[in-house]
Write a protein that holds these residues in place. Sequence first.
Motif, PDB file in Angstrom:
ATOM      1  N   PRO A  87      48.601   9.404  -2.452  1.00  0.00           N
ATOM      2  CA  PRO A  87      47.599   8.638  -3.168  1.00  0.00           C
ATOM      3  C   PRO A  87      46.847   7.694  -1.818  1.00  0.00           C
ATOM      4  N   SER A 157      37.258  -2.769  -5.112  1.00  0.00           N
ATOM      5  CA  SER A 157      38.698  -2.052  -4.690  1.00  0.00           C
ATOM      6  C   SER A 157      39.195  -3.100  -3.996  1.00  0.00           C
ATOM      7  N   LEU A 176      45.362   5.373  -6.586  1.00  0.00           N
ATOM      8  CA  LEU A 176      44.577   6.245  -7.253  1.00  0.00           C
ATOM      9  C   LEU A 176      43.795   5.767  -8.250  1.00  0.00           C
ATOM     10  N   ARG A 177      43.866   4.586  -8.715  1.00  0.00           N
ATOM     11  CA  ARG A 177      43.093   4.129  -9.839  1.00  0.00           C
ATOM     12  C   ARG A 177      41.531   3.613  -8.941  1.00  0.00           C
ATOM     13  N   THR A 179      40.435   4.963  -6.143  1.00  0.00           N
ATOM     14  CA  THR A 179      39.804   6.319  -5.705  1.00  0.00           C
ATOM     15  C   THR A 179      39.091   6.650  -6.896  1.00  0.00           C
ATOM     16  N   ALA A 180      39.704   6.515  -8.029  1.00  0.00           N
ATOM     17  CA  ALA A 180      38.960   7.360  -9.270  1.00  0.00           C
ATOM     18  C   ALA A 180      37.841   6.447  -9.757  1.00  0.00           C
ATOM     19  N   HIS A 181      37.816   5.043  -9.290  1.00  0.00           N
ATOM     20  CA  HIS A 181      36.934   4.177  -9.719  1.00  0.00           C
ATOM     21  C   HIS A 181      35.761   4.257  -8.920  1.00  0.00           C
ATOM     22  N   ILE A 183      34.950   7.167  -7.288  1.00  0.00           N
ATOM     23  CA  ILE A 183      34.280   8.541  -7.479  1.00  0.00           C
ATOM     24  C   ILE A 183      33.381   8.413  -8.940  1.00  0.00           C
ATOM     25  N   LEU A 184      33.995   7.732 -10.069  1.00  0.00           N
ATOM     26  CA  LEU A 184      33.288   7.803 -11.248  1.00  0.00           C
ATOM     27  C   LEU A 184      32.076   6.766 -11.103  1.00  0.00           C
ATOM     28  N   LYS A 226      33.118   0.798 -15.415  1.00  0.00           N
ATOM     29  CA  LYS A 226      32.406   1.648 -16.241  1.00  0.00           C
ATOM     30  C   LYS A 226      31.271   0.848 -16.916  1.00  0.00           C
TER      31      LYS A 226
END
Length: 443
Positions: A87, A157, A176-177, A179-181, A183-184, A226
């Motif tokens: 991660p 982050s 991981l969260r 990283t996903a944030h 990218i999203l 989001k």
Amino acid sequence: MAELRVLSAVALLCLSFILPLTIFIGRSNIKTIRQKIIADLENVFRIDGHGPDTLIPSFEFAAYKYRALPHQSDQPQPSEWRAYFLPVLVFILVSFSGFLTSSGLLLTHARLEHFQPFFSGMTLVTGDPASRTTMVHYQMQTMSALTFTFIGAYIWSIDYLVRRISNYDLSPISFLRVTAHIILACVTSVTLHHGYVELMNSSPSSVVGDRVPELIVAFLIGFFPKLGLQTLLSRVPQLQVRRVDPRASGFAKEYPIDMVLGIDSAIKFRLAEFEIEDVQNLATANPILLFVETPYGIYETMDWVAQAQLILALDLDQIEALRLINVRTIFDLEHFLETPASRALLVTALNTPRTDGKGTVLQQDRGITDATVETIVRAIGEDLHVQRLRQIWRNIELKLKFDLPHVRRESEMLHAPCLDAEPPAPPPPRPHGEGRKTLAAVE
């Protein structure tokens, strides 16, 4: 020029390593300091007469979080680097890619002249030189929106990971969260950018001019999780799969944490680092963990939690009336039941009319009487969070060795032997002379 690009890339790669390295160093220091504090508290929260390692549950939960219990201190701790390696590596690669894009090291005129769907959107290039210039300008605008989104997401982050080490709940999922944030947020921002330009081009009277408002939106999309998706769903309600019942907004209430006496703006900001942002979070918090993880004293944290529990159990009109008679905490509410005079004051305060906060009376009589007030207070006191706080309160009170009647009673009850079986019933009276017969028979 090529050497400068290589040096810049190496510097950005080192910058990508700095945040994870700092997070792990801070996590290790926090663990060491808080384990020492927990070790010093063991004698305070040990239950007397029940063995040397018997601790109250609230302290065991706090010690277990940092693996500082006495019977676990000598056990070797499992290595965590294997669980974090992948991660963290993915997070470093994504961060490095974002830094490269933001720095412009990968931007060359030859690369920007080619059609790239992610950066060019629906803008196509033809053989006309002006078309190629338009393509380059459009891709530069897309890169600007992507850069500001990445910066906002990376700052978010940092804040998220710092909160994780403050709460000591950092895990591989945390990396991981974030990283996903990142990218999203980047994909959402670029998609909205293309959609915004298409919408502006479809309207003849509109002209795409200043890009500053869009860059501000791009930064906010990166910083707030989001936000872009929520904006898109609000603009296109047909995309919403689930409908929210409008009556649910009437139940959405939030009591700010500075309602508690003794919490100012600085303490409110400090507690927000541990995700304690309203009265409900504080009312259910473990005061021992608050003492261990914050610079505030144990008596102060216990008083805050006791106040928050009272605010959470009643409405604001009742809280205001109770403070007029000096009832601040959940335990003050119980103490007012001990005498008839204070009980009458308590009934009057709890029966204060319920309003909407603007002067309109919603309920004039609550129907609380002298016969029902004890049931109401007992129901509030049976909450698990109240019972936990009461146990901590009494344990510290007994350790202080105050010469008070109720303290002596609690101490006698604490040290009294446990009698599981009922005492034997006295023997029935014997007839006159039966005792002599038995004695004669034995002789």
